[in-house]
Design an enzyme around this catalytic site. Structure first.
Site, mmCIF file in Angstrom:
data_model
loop_
_atom_site.group_PDB
_atom_site.id
_atom_site.type_symbol
_atom_site.label_atom_id
_atom_site.label_comp_id
_atom_site.label_asym_id
_atom_site.label_seq_id
_atom_site.Cartn_x
_atom_site.Cartn_y
_atom_site.Cartn_z
ATOM 1 N N LYS A 111 0.748 -1.237 0.069
ATOM 2 C CA LYS A 111 0.083 0.020 0.219
ATOM 3 C C LYS A 111 0.916 1.210 0.080
ATOM 4 O O LYS A 111 0.251 2.532 -0.552
ATOM 5 C CB LYS A 111 -0.840 -0.058 1.153
ATOM 6 N N LYS A 192 -5.383 -12.014 -5.843
ATOM 7 C CA LYS A 192 -6.447 -12.243 -4.948
ATOM 8 C C LYS A 192 -7.789 -11.531 -5.174
ATOM 9 O O LYS A 192 -7.427 -10.132 -5.681
ATOM 10 C CB LYS A 192 -6.018 -12.317 -3.458
ATOM 11 N N LYS A 195 -11.497 -6.052 -2.629
ATOM 12 C CA LYS A 195 -12.464 -4.965 -2.516
ATOM 13 C C LYS A 195 -12.180 -3.756 -3.381
ATOM 14 O O LYS A 195 -13.167 -3.260 -3.845
ATOM 15 C CB LYS A 195 -12.875 -4.573 -1.219
#
Ligand code: TYM
Length: 328
Positions: A111, A192, A195
């Site tokens: 991130k 993966k 969201k």
């Protein structure tokens, strides 16, 4: 009988990965364990959130917890920020953590990638998660495999504090499922399901309608070989779909292979759409019933009280062992 704790971030719609990796386990565990399920809003704000949207997402996740079958009479369901022990214990643990180990967390590296300066909250994320778990003398943490590194850090912090200050925390263990531990993106089975991926068709959310489910499954990436065989390495797309299929039906992976012998991906996908639409229908219905009810708020208030009663004791024990506060 053990103590179970887990949490889900209220960021966007809960998808099949969250459900099959974690939430399905939540329901299975609640009959034989004392379960505590949290909506981790303090983790959500480690990245920018719109406050109005966040408020809604917190209640969405709470309603989904109930909709998938978590029974608030058996399990504690609550919002993280309503129990002050989470932030309190987080600081107490921060003082036993190292910048080196936190810098090695892959989630932080992903991130904060390419940025000279990353948000401090993102850096501290795993310590807050360790606090969530250790705050309840947790034995078992049902999660997807992507959380393994965070669970290992929690165990390290637990052992470190116990060695330094005497027996303070219970050593928790992660619980990962064989088939649902890592559900992959439908458009790219090397990543993966998440969201935050831009392509809406990369995931199926628990509240998606039939048209969206159909589109996402029918367009899901497979391979040119055309046989329905489970082979994670060489056939990741179809294997991922088989993992989803088996989780929503009574058929094992072998049963599915047998059933579709000589058949093509089209037949398989059409059936999978039907299985998913039928499997998700009761969840959607229960969600609609509870989401805007006063009952939901009452469940969360009651959950916060019950969680707080456990948390207070653990914070007190930790402070005492660390020597902070007034003499007891
Ligand atoms: P979150 O909100 O990202 O995800 C919730 C749960 O879903 C699992 N998961 C998946 N499982 C299989 N396949 C996937 N594609 C997939 N994507 C997500 C996650 O592993 C997780 O179990 N850090 C946690 C939240 C948290 C927490 C905790 C969990 C905060 N404190 C304490 C357990 C205990 C997270 O980001 O979850």
């Amino acid at each position: 009988m053990g103590r179970v704790f887990s949490g889900v971030q209220p960021t966007g719609n809960i998808h099949l990965g969250n459900y099959l990796g974690a939430l399905k386990q939540f329901v299975e565990l609640q009959d034989d364990n004392e379960c505590i399920y949290c909506i981790v809003d303090l983790h959500a704000i480690t990245v920018e959130q719109d406050p109005e949207e966040l408020k809604e997402h917190i209640l969405d996740v709470a309603a989904l917890y109930i909709a998938i079958g978590i029974d608030p009479k058996k399990s504690i369901v609550f919002v993280q920020s309503t129990v002050p022990g989470h932030t309190e214990l987080s600081w107490l643990l921060t003082c036993s953590s190292y910048t080196g180990e936190l810098s090695r967390m892959t989630q932080f590296k992903d991130k904060g990638k390419g940025k000279e300066s990353a948000p401090t909250g993102l850096f501290m994320y795993p310590v807050l998660m360790a606090a969530d778990i250790l705050l309840y003398d947790t034995d078992i943490v049902p999660v997807g495999i992507d959380q393994k590194q965070h669970i290992e850090l929690t165990r390290d912090l637990c052992n470190r504090v116990n060695n330094k200050y005497g027996e303070t925390f219970v050593l928790p263990e992660g619980r990962y499922l064989k088939e649902g531990a890592k559900i992959m993106a439908l458009d790219d089975p090397t990543k993966k399901m998440s969201k935050s991926a831009e392509n809406e068709l990369s995931r199926i959310s628990l509240l998606d309608d039939e048209a969206k489910i159909k589109k996402a499954i029918m367009r899901a990436t497979t391979d040119s070989d055309g046989t329905i065989k489970f082979d994670q390495e060489n056939k990741p797309g179809i294997s991922n779909l088989m993992n989803i299929y088996t989780a929503f039906s009574d058929l094992s992976i072998e049963d599915i292979e047998k059933k579709y012998e000589g058949k093509g991906y089209g037949d398989f996908k059409k059936d999978l759409v039907e299985i998913l639409v039928n499997g998700l229908a009761p969840i959607k219905q229960k969600f609609e019933e509870i989401r805007y009810s006063d009952e939901l708020i009452e469940i969360l208030k009651d959950g916060a009280n019950r969680a707080n009663a456990i948390a207070e004791k653990v914070v007190e024990r930790t402070k005492k062992n660390m020597g902070v506060g007034l003499p007891r």
